[in-house]
Design an enzyme around this catalytic site. Structure first.
Site, PDB file in Angstrom:
ATOM      1  CG  ASP A 109      -6.209   1.931  -7.931  1.00 27.84           C
ATOM      2  OD1 ASP A 109      -5.543   1.147  -7.230  1.00 27.84           O
ATOM      3  OD2 ASP A 109      -6.599   3.040  -7.534  1.00 27.84           O
ATOM      4  CB  SER A 147     -12.683   6.178 -10.777  1.00 27.34           C
ATOM      5  OG  SER A 147     -11.784   5.966  -9.748  1.00 27.34           O
ATOM      6  N   GLY A 196     -13.250   2.554  -2.047  1.00 29.00           N
ATOM      7  CA  GLY A 196     -11.840   2.262  -2.314  1.00 29.00           C
ATOM      8  C   GLY A 196     -11.621   0.987  -3.102  1.00 29.00           C
ATOM      9  CD  GLU A 247      -3.084  -0.408   0.009  1.00 24.55           C
ATOM     10  OE1 GLU A 247      -3.162  -0.063  -1.191  1.00 24.55           O
ATOM     11  OE2 GLU A 247      -3.624  -1.441   0.455  1.00 24.55           O
ATOM     12  CG  HIS A 248      -0.172   4.929   0.414  1.00 24.16           C
ATOM     13  ND1 HIS A 248      -0.449   6.225   0.083  1.00 24.16           N
ATOM     14  CD2 HIS A 248      -1.328   4.402   0.877  1.00 24.16           C
ATOM     15  CE1 HIS A 248      -1.731   6.481   0.361  1.00 24.16           C
ATOM     16  NE2 HIS A 248      -2.285   5.385   0.845  1.00 24.16           N
ATOM     17  CB  THR A 249       4.516   0.261  -2.509  1.00 26.23           C
ATOM     18  OG1 THR A 249       3.351  -0.504  -2.826  1.00 26.23           O
ATOM     19  CG2 THR A 249       4.925  -0.006  -1.072  1.00 26.23           C
ATOM     20  CG  ASP A 250       0.589   2.959  -6.609  1.00 27.64           C
ATOM     21  OD1 ASP A 250       0.790   3.788  -5.690  1.00 27.64           O
ATOM     22  OD2 ASP A 250      -0.498   2.882  -7.235  1.00 27.64           O
TER      23      ASP A 250
HETATM   24  C1  GLA Z   1      -5.174   4.591  -4.311  1.00 26.81           C
HETATM   25  C2  GLA Z   1      -4.401   4.959  -5.576  1.00 26.81           C
HETATM   26  C3  GLA Z   1      -3.371   3.878  -5.922  1.00 26.81           C
HETATM   27  C4  GLA Z   1      -2.498   3.550  -4.709  1.00 26.81           C
HETATM   28  C5  GLA Z   1      -3.354   3.299  -3.475  1.00 26.81           C
HETATM   29  C6  GLA Z   1      -2.534   3.115  -2.221  1.00 26.81           C
HETATM   30  O1  GLA Z   1      -5.943   3.460  -4.558  1.00 26.81           O
HETATM   31  O2  GLA Z   1      -5.286   5.116  -6.651  1.00 26.81           O
HETATM   32  O3  GLA Z   1      -2.601   4.281  -7.012  1.00 26.81           O
HETATM   33  O4  GLA Z   1      -1.568   4.568  -4.486  1.00 26.81           O
HETATM   34  O5  GLA Z   1      -4.273   4.356  -3.239  1.00 26.81           O
HETATM   35  O6  GLA Z   1      -1.805   1.950  -2.277  1.00 26.81           O
END
Ligand code: GLA
Length: 389
Positions: free
Chosen positions: A174, A130, A126, A35-38
């Site tokens: 995503d 989209s 989440g 998570e929050h690594t992309d």
């Molecule tokens: C959202 C963003 C993704 C990613 C996540 C956290 O879903 O759209 O790109 O950064 O948060 O992992």
């Protein structure tokens, strides 16, 4: 009524197209870990899920695009031959306009279409409704125009539309998994090289997604703040992204960082390591190890990245405490939304009962919704059997 048939009916009733319709769809996603690594050029391990956006489309004889958003009961019309500008009144329409604008700017010669759009991905939770809309539209416009589709390029186009047209600074995860997800597999994605590999999810294993009922607040401002903090931490280490820092390097210099940057960096660096370890554990069918990594990921999001809420923490603890559940964590951007657990199928009834019974009491009145999901295929055309004529 069936989602596909319903969308087809809406197309016919709204626009009475002369040309025969075709149907395209793209799934939402759940992130198992990473998570929050992309946006730190790191690793993620999401799966596409069996909730999706469906687009029914028919060719028009001109360059107009007319869209009926079934679930919003709203329409939008624009012309491919004129500059495409954001719609002020309809946020949903900006995903359509943005995606088409990016594809046109890439040089694709798109045809005018009549469209009806509908979906069953719970919105605002989440699960990437989209991104799935963007990927479904990408397939629709390219395929209806007789053009080939490349999943990685399409994912990048969707991210571009979000970043530059809709104004959401998301990473690539995503759209990527919505475009390229595989049935019964999670996708290990290297968000720097965009290499990916599919990792099988064992057949008797359930992906249980629980919507906390907490609407995601502060998402944009806090998300952007995290991105900036990560960039500052990468600059401190003199590297392009936190992907380039390992735990040993971090440990040697962490005391030099201000506390908040130290926490943010520790989350991202450790989460990258956990994600790779989790992919290995899944390949080795070691779900116990996988679950422990999920639990650690949650702790790291709670204590270091600070993107959970008290209710999400409560819900995650309830899920983790159910016998035989391998592990559980919040999934997605944070500040509300969903948690995900991996569990043997046999544990799902007890997991559901625990959530239903304990969460409203312990969270002071929130109600959660449990979805037992399975990993599904990415975006593409659906073969329709009973086309309404
Ligand atoms: C959202 C963003 C993704 C990613 C996540 C956290 O879903 O759209 O790109 O950064 O948060 O992992």
């Amino acid at each position: 009524m069936d989602l596909v048939q319903n969308t087809l009916n809406a197309l016919q009733e709204t626009f009475h197209p002369a040309a025969p319709p075709r149907v395209f769809s793209a799934p939402g996603r759940v992130n198992l870990i990473g998570e929050h690594t992309d946006y730190n050029d790191g690793f993620v391990l999401p799966a596409a899920i069996n909730f999706r956006t469906v687009v029914a489309a028919a060719l028009r004889p001109d360059t107009l695009v007319e869209v009926f958003a079934v679930d919003m009961d709203d329409t939008d019309t624009f012309d491919l031959a004129k500059p495409i500008t954001p719609s002020s009144g309809h946020q949903w329409a900006n995903y359509v306009r943005g995606m088409i604008k990016v594809l046109l700017a890439e040089g694709h010669n798109l045809r005018g279409l009549s469209l009806a759009i509908s979906g069953d991905i719970p919105t605002g939770t989440g699960l990437s409704s989209s991104a799935s809309l963007e990927m479904a539209l990408g397939h629709t416009f390219l395929q209806m125009s007789g053009l080939p589709v490349d999943g990685v390029s399409l994912a990048l186009a969707g991210q571009n539309a979000e970043n530059n047209f809709v104004g959401v600074q998301c990473g690539i995860m995503d759209q990527f998994v919505s475009a390229l997800g595989q049935k019964d597999h999670a996708l290990l994605i290297d968000c720097r090289t965009l290499d990916y590999s599919a990792v099988p999810i064992p057949a008797d294993t359930a992906i249980v997604i629980v919507d906390s009922g907490v609407k995601r607040g502060l998402v944009d401002s806090e998300y952007n703040a995290r991105r900036q903090q990560c960039q500052s931490a990468a600059a401190f280490f003199g590297v392009p992204a936190l992907r380039d820092v390992d735990m040993a390097t971090f440990a040697a210099r962490e005391h030099e960082l201000p506390p908040v940057l130290r926490q943010r960096a520790r989350h991202v660096i450790s989460e990258n390591e956990r994600t790779l370890a989790a992919a290995d554990a899944l390949k080795a069918n070691d779900l116990i190890a996988f679950g422990q990594l999920m639990n650690e990921s949650h702790r790291s999001m709670r204590d270091d990245f600070e993107i959970t809420t008290p209710e999400i923490d409560t819900l995650t603890s309830i899920m983790q405490s159910v016998p035989n559940v391998y592990g559980a964590r919040m999934t997605g951007g944070g500040f509300g939304g969903c948690c995900v657990a991996l569990a043997p199928n046999s544990a799902v009834p007890e997991l559901t009962a625990a959530v239903d019974n304990l969460y409203p009491q312990k969270s002071c009145c929130y109600h959660a919704t449990v979805y037992q999901c399975h990993a599904s295929a990415g975006a593409g055309e659906l073969i329709i059997e009973n086309v309404v004529s």
